[in-house]
Scaffold this motif. Structure first.
Motif, PDB file in Angstrom:
ATOM      1  N   ILE A 187       0.842  -1.207   0.000  1.00 53.18           N
ATOM      2  CA  ILE A 187       0.000   0.000   0.000  1.00 53.18           C
ATOM      3  C   ILE A 187       0.869   1.245   0.000  1.00 53.18           C
ATOM      4  O   ILE A 187       0.629   2.212  -0.734  1.00 53.18           O
ATOM      5  N   PHE A 188       1.918   1.242   0.819  1.00 55.49           N
ATOM      6  CA  PHE A 188       2.835   2.379   0.902  1.00 55.49           C
ATOM      7  C   PHE A 188       3.517   2.629  -0.438  1.00 55.49           C
ATOM      8  O   PHE A 188       3.669   3.780  -0.867  1.00 55.49           O
ATOM      9  N   GLY A 189       3.944   1.559  -1.105  1.00 55.66           N
ATOM     10  CA  GLY A 189       4.591   1.712  -2.400  1.00 55.66           C
ATOM     11  C   GLY A 189       3.672   2.277  -3.460  1.00 55.66           C
ATOM     12  O   GLY A 189       4.101   3.039  -4.327  1.00 55.66           O
ATOM     13  N   VAL A 190       2.393   1.945  -3.378  1.00 59.66           N
ATOM     14  CA  VAL A 190       1.420   2.439  -4.350  1.00 59.66           C
ATOM     15  C   VAL A 190       1.039   3.889  -4.075  1.00 59.66           C
ATOM     16  O   VAL A 190       1.014   4.733  -4.976  1.00 59.66           O
ATOM     17  N   SER A 191       0.747   4.202  -2.801  1.00 56.99           N
ATOM     18  CA  SER A 191       0.124   5.490  -2.481  1.00 56.99           C
ATOM     19  C   SER A 191       1.049   6.496  -1.811  1.00 56.99           C
ATOM     20  O   SER A 191       0.737   7.683  -1.765  1.00 56.99           O
ATOM     21  N   GLY A 192       2.192   6.052  -1.261  1.00 56.63           N
ATOM     22  CA  GLY A 192       3.083   6.962  -0.553  1.00 56.63           C
ATOM     23  C   GLY A 192       2.772   7.080   0.922  1.00 56.63           C
ATOM     24  O   GLY A 192       3.458   7.795   1.640  1.00 56.63           O
ATOM     25  N   PHE A 193       1.747   6.409   1.404  1.00 58.33           N
ATOM     26  CA  PHE A 193       1.403   6.410   2.821  1.00 58.33           C
ATOM     27  C   PHE A 193       0.567   5.166   3.106  1.00 58.33           C
ATOM     28  O   PHE A 193       0.276   4.381   2.221  1.00 58.33           O
ATOM     29  N   GLY A 194       0.190   5.003   4.388  1.00 63.24           N
ATOM     30  CA  GLY A 194      -0.753   3.951   4.741  1.00 63.24           C
ATOM     31  C   GLY A 194      -0.149   2.716   5.374  1.00 63.24           C
ATOM     32  O   GLY A 194      -0.875   1.831   5.819  1.00 63.24           O
ATOM     33  N   SER A 195       1.192   2.646   5.454  1.00 63.25           N
ATOM     34  CA  SER A 195       1.810   1.427   5.989  1.00 63.25           C
ATOM     35  C   SER A 195       1.432   1.187   7.446  1.00 63.25           C
ATOM     36  O   SER A 195       1.030   0.082   7.829  1.00 63.25           O
ATOM     37  N   SER A 196       1.526   2.209   8.270  1.00 61.17           N
ATOM     38  CA  SER A 196       1.307   2.019   9.710  1.00 61.17           C
ATOM     39  C   SER A 196      -0.165   1.814  10.060  1.00 61.17           C
ATOM     40  O   SER A 196      -0.495   0.972  10.895  1.00 61.17           O
ATOM     41  N   ILE A 197      -1.050   2.589   9.443  1.00 61.32           N
ATOM     42  CA  ILE A 197      -2.469   2.473   9.786  1.00 61.32           C
ATOM     43  C   ILE A 197      -3.016   1.123   9.328  1.00 61.32           C
ATOM     44  O   ILE A 197      -3.964   0.598   9.914  1.00 61.32           O
ATOM     45  N   VAL A 198      -2.414   0.529   8.308  1.00 61.50           N
ATOM     46  CA  VAL A 198      -2.799  -0.822   7.893  1.00 61.50           C
ATOM     47  C   VAL A 198      -2.155  -1.862   8.806  1.00 61.50           C
ATOM     48  O   VAL A 198      -2.807  -2.813   9.255  1.00 61.50           O
ATOM     49  N   ALA A 199      -0.865  -1.684   9.119  1.00 61.75           N
ATOM     50  CA  ALA A 199      -0.111  -2.714   9.836  1.00 61.75           C
ATOM     51  C   ALA A 199      -0.394  -2.740  11.333  1.00 61.75           C
ATOM     52  O   ALA A 199      -0.562  -3.824  11.910  1.00 61.75           O
ATOM     53  N   VAL A 200      -0.436  -1.572  11.983  1.00 66.67           N
ATOM     54  CA  VAL A 200      -0.488  -1.548  13.450  1.00 66.67           C
ATOM     55  C   VAL A 200      -1.730  -2.235  14.021  1.00 66.67           C
ATOM     56  O   VAL A 200      -1.616  -3.033  14.964  1.00 66.67           O
ATOM     57  N   PRO A 201      -2.959  -1.964  13.515  1.00 67.81           N
ATOM     58  CA  PRO A 201      -4.123  -2.649  14.096  1.00 67.81           C
ATOM     59  C   PRO A 201      -4.051  -4.174  13.994  1.00 67.81           C
ATOM     60  O   PRO A 201      -4.634  -4.876  14.820  1.00 67.81           O
ATOM     61  N   LEU A 202      -3.339  -4.680  12.986  1.00 64.40           N
ATOM     62  CA  LEU A 202      -3.189  -6.131  12.848  1.00 64.40           C
ATOM     63  C   LEU A 202      -2.018  -6.655  13.679  1.00 64.40           C
ATOM     64  O   LEU A 202      -2.113  -7.707  14.307  1.00 64.40           O
ATOM     65  N   LEU A 203      -0.915  -5.914  13.711  1.00 62.37           N
ATOM     66  CA  LEU A 203       0.263  -6.365  14.451  1.00 62.37           C
ATOM     67  C   LEU A 203       0.033  -6.388  15.956  1.00 62.37           C
ATOM     68  O   LEU A 203       0.613  -7.223  16.663  1.00 62.37           O
ATOM     69  N   VAL A 204      -0.831  -5.486  16.471  1.00 60.91           N
ATOM     70  CA  VAL A 204      -1.067  -5.474  17.924  1.00 60.91           C
ATOM     71  C   VAL A 204      -1.892  -6.682  18.364  1.00 60.91           C
ATOM     72  O   VAL A 204      -2.051  -6.909  19.571  1.00 60.91           O
TER      73      VAL A 204
END
Length: 250
Positions: free
Chosen positions: A23-40
């Protein structure tokens, strides 16, 4: 140093990281908001946040520097003074507050942003909002950056209402994430949250999934329409936020 790396949790974390940085590579943002809710749901919040700082540093160095020439620096100069205030406030809260209510807030935040992205998937910017909106967006973006490493969605909301050109928006967001990651790094070092060898080791082991996701996303960037990307991004946000809330409230 590698005590967090049990096979199944690590495999799941690697899948999450790959998807987030795609997602980050496509849009330039979004890595953390996608990853953190799942990683926690795999690792503790106070381990996930500094781990994402270390991973974001590497990802942002690559994509942020690559896109900095097209970034709208005037918009970022308005945002970052308010961001600094928010980061200090968020850092103090992270050190003092229990994890459970913070995770509920994160889940609600992810769900709201997912619904917003899906609702606006076909909407184009016709008139830019007033620049003074940088104050609340920057402040709350700084708080969420310090608490969950997820302020990028808030900055994307503001910049998306200020910048009409998709290429300039992606470049500005990528460079903003680069600067935000550096500020988060300073915060984590100052608070001592970054000085954890197990978290450091886990971040190193997840780097291949990070760069593979960025590589794949960057190659896919030119092939996907803005609408298709928003559908994918919004759906992931909605799913991750809903699952996190279910785990915390049920």
């Amino acid at each position: 140093m590698f005590e967090f790396i049990e096979p199944l949790p690590f495999f799941l974390a690697a899948i999450v990281i790959f998807g987030a940085y795609f997602i980050f590579g496509v849009s330039g943002f979004g890595s953390s908001i996608v990853a953190v809710p799942l990683l926690v749901q795999i690792y503790p919040l106070k381990s996930v946040v500094p781990m994402m700082v270390m991973i974001d540093i590497c990802g942002s160095l690559y994509l942020g520097k690559k896109n900095s020439s097209n970034a709208d620096m005037k918009e970022l100069k308005w945002l970052f003074p308010f961001t600094l205030i928010g980061i200090v406030v968020g850092g103090l809260v992270l050190l003092q507050a229990p994890s459970a209510p913070l995770l509920i807030i994160l889940g609600v935040f992810a769900v709201i942003n997912g619904v917003r992205v899906l609702w606006q998937r076909n909407r184009e910017l016709h008139k830019a909002i007033n620049r003074w909106w940088a104050a609340p967006f920057g402040f709350f973006g700084g708080i969420f950056t310090a608490l969950f490493a997820t302020g990028g969605a808030i900055y994307a909301s503001y910049l998306g209402l200020r910048i009409a050109d998709p290429r300039a928006l992606r470049s500005t967001m990528a460079f903003a994430i680069f600067i935000l990651t550096f500020l988060r790094l300073c915060l984590m070092v100052a608070t001592g949250l970054l000085l954890s060898w197990p978290v450091f080791g886990l971040a190193i082991c997840l780097m291949p999934a990070t760069f593979l996701g960025i590589w794949a996303g960057s190659h896919m960037h030119a092939r996907l329409s803005n609408s298709a990307m928003r559908v994918a991004y919004g759906s992931i946000l909605l799913f991750s936020g809903t699952t996190l809330l279910m785990r915390q409230l049920i």
